[in-house]
Design a protein around this motif. Structure first.
Motif, short mmCIF file in Angstrom:
data_model
loop_
_atom_site.label_atom_id
_atom_site.label_comp_id
_atom_site.label_asym_id
_atom_site.label_seq_id
_atom_site.Cartn_x
_atom_site.Cartn_y
_atom_site.Cartn_z
N ASP A 13 10.68 3.43 -39.97
CA ASP A 13 10.11 4.23 -38.89
C ASP A 13 8.93 3.53 -38.23
N PHE B 63 15.06 15.50 -43.32
CA PHE B 63 14.44 14.36 -44.01
C PHE B 63 14.68 14.42 -45.51
N ASP C 274 11.44 7.29 -49.78
CA ASP C 274 10.41 7.57 -48.78
C ASP C 274 9.77 6.29 -48.24
N GLU D 118 6.72 13.71 -45.23
CA GLU D 118 7.88 13.98 -44.40
C GLU D 118 7.69 13.40 -43.00
N ARG E 26 20.19 10.73 -48.90
CA ARG E 26 19.12 10.99 -47.93
C ARG E 26 19.47 10.41 -46.56
N ILE F 278 19.68 12.63 -43.08
CA ILE F 278 18.94 12.31 -41.85
C ILE F 278 19.92 12.06 -40.70
N ILE G 130 12.45 12.30 -36.48
CA ILE G 130 13.31 11.30 -37.09
C ILE G 130 14.17 10.55 -36.07
#
Length: 265
Positions: free
Chosen positions: A62, A94, A55, A149, A84, A88, A153
């Motif tokens: 991001d 996510f 994360d 979250e 992950r 994505i 994305i």
């Protein structure tokens, strides 16, 4: 150590055994990353982040970090990170979900590195030999964690083809294999697990200090304790300016969520 050795350790991890380089993986972060990231600027910065659930690295990407390298003493975290990234990149999700099938990934994926090839072999082996119930035993899970979250994305997907480095190491012990220098190091709450004495904290501080550019920052969070220890504060204040990150939780609002350490010039 390599892929075969990692696979050999899977039964022990699933049974809950903790080892030096193997442990369960965090399914998602139990930190309020959106709040924490609102307290400092990561745009165009070179970052060295604990991997854990992934994360933190995704939030750095991001938010416009120039480059994000990752580290973790748990070797299994890199396999989950790739899982992950595939979710994505190819499935617009996510977090992994019950609809995921490794065969679907194998049909469309183009591995960009030997490490990604190993990750694909790892998950192909896992899904061929373990049940969904055993899969969940591979993780530490938190029911409230949708707070981190990233729902849009679009920007993140565009960055997943960028190269990054993964270092399987414990930053509180030895970081000699890391040759780069960074503007930001995200340690999460690693300091809460360090032996509480001056020698241990001096080594931890100096390892991080050597990896930082002038004026670089360390982001350290508090999850198990209400604030940093007196030993940590004393040791780090010799080389860093210390600033509290306000709490995000009404129950703990009198205590910080973490600290920003800025390297003295």
């Amino acid at each position: 150590m390599g892929l075969n050795n990692d696979i050999l350790h899977l039964p022990f991890v699933i049974r809950g055994k903790r080892m030096d380089k193997y442990n369960r993986v965090y399914f998602r972060s139990n930190e309020n990353l959106k709040m924490i990231f609102s307290k400092f600027d990561v745009y165009d910065k070179k970052v060295f982040s604990v991997l854990a659930s992934g994360d933190q690295a995704f939030h750095f990407l991001d938010n416009g970090a120039k480059k994000v390298d990752v580290f973790d003493k748990n070797r299994l975290t890199i396999y989950y990170y790739y899982l992950r990234r595939w979710m994505i990149k190819y499935f617009d999700s996510f977090y992994p979900n019950n609809h995921f099938r490794i065969d679907d990934v194998k049909k469309i994926i183009h591995c960009e590195s030997d490490l990604e090839k190993d990750a694909l072999k790892f998950w192909d082996y896992f899904y061929s030999n373990y049940s969904n119930e055993e899969l969940m035993k591979l993780f530490y899970c938190f029911s409230y964690s949708s707070i981190n979250e990233i729902t849009n994305i679009f920007k993140l997907k565009k960055r997943l083809d960028e190269e990054f480095n993964f270092y399987n190491l414990d930053v509180s012990h030895d970081t000699k294999k890391v040759q780069d220098r960074y503007d930001i190091i995200y340690t999460s709450n690693i300091s809460e697990y360090i032996t509480p004495n001056i020698v241990s904290f001096n080594l931890y501080r100096d390892n991080l200090d050597m990896l930082l550019c002038d004026g670089g920052k360390i982001i350290s969070t508090c999850l198990c304790r209400q604030k940093i220890s007196d030993i940590e504060a004393s040791v780090f204040s010799e080389k860093f300016y210390i600033e509290e990150i306000p709490s995000d939780n009404d129950i703990r609002n009198m205590y910080p969520s973490g600290y920003i350490y800025t390297k003295k010039r």
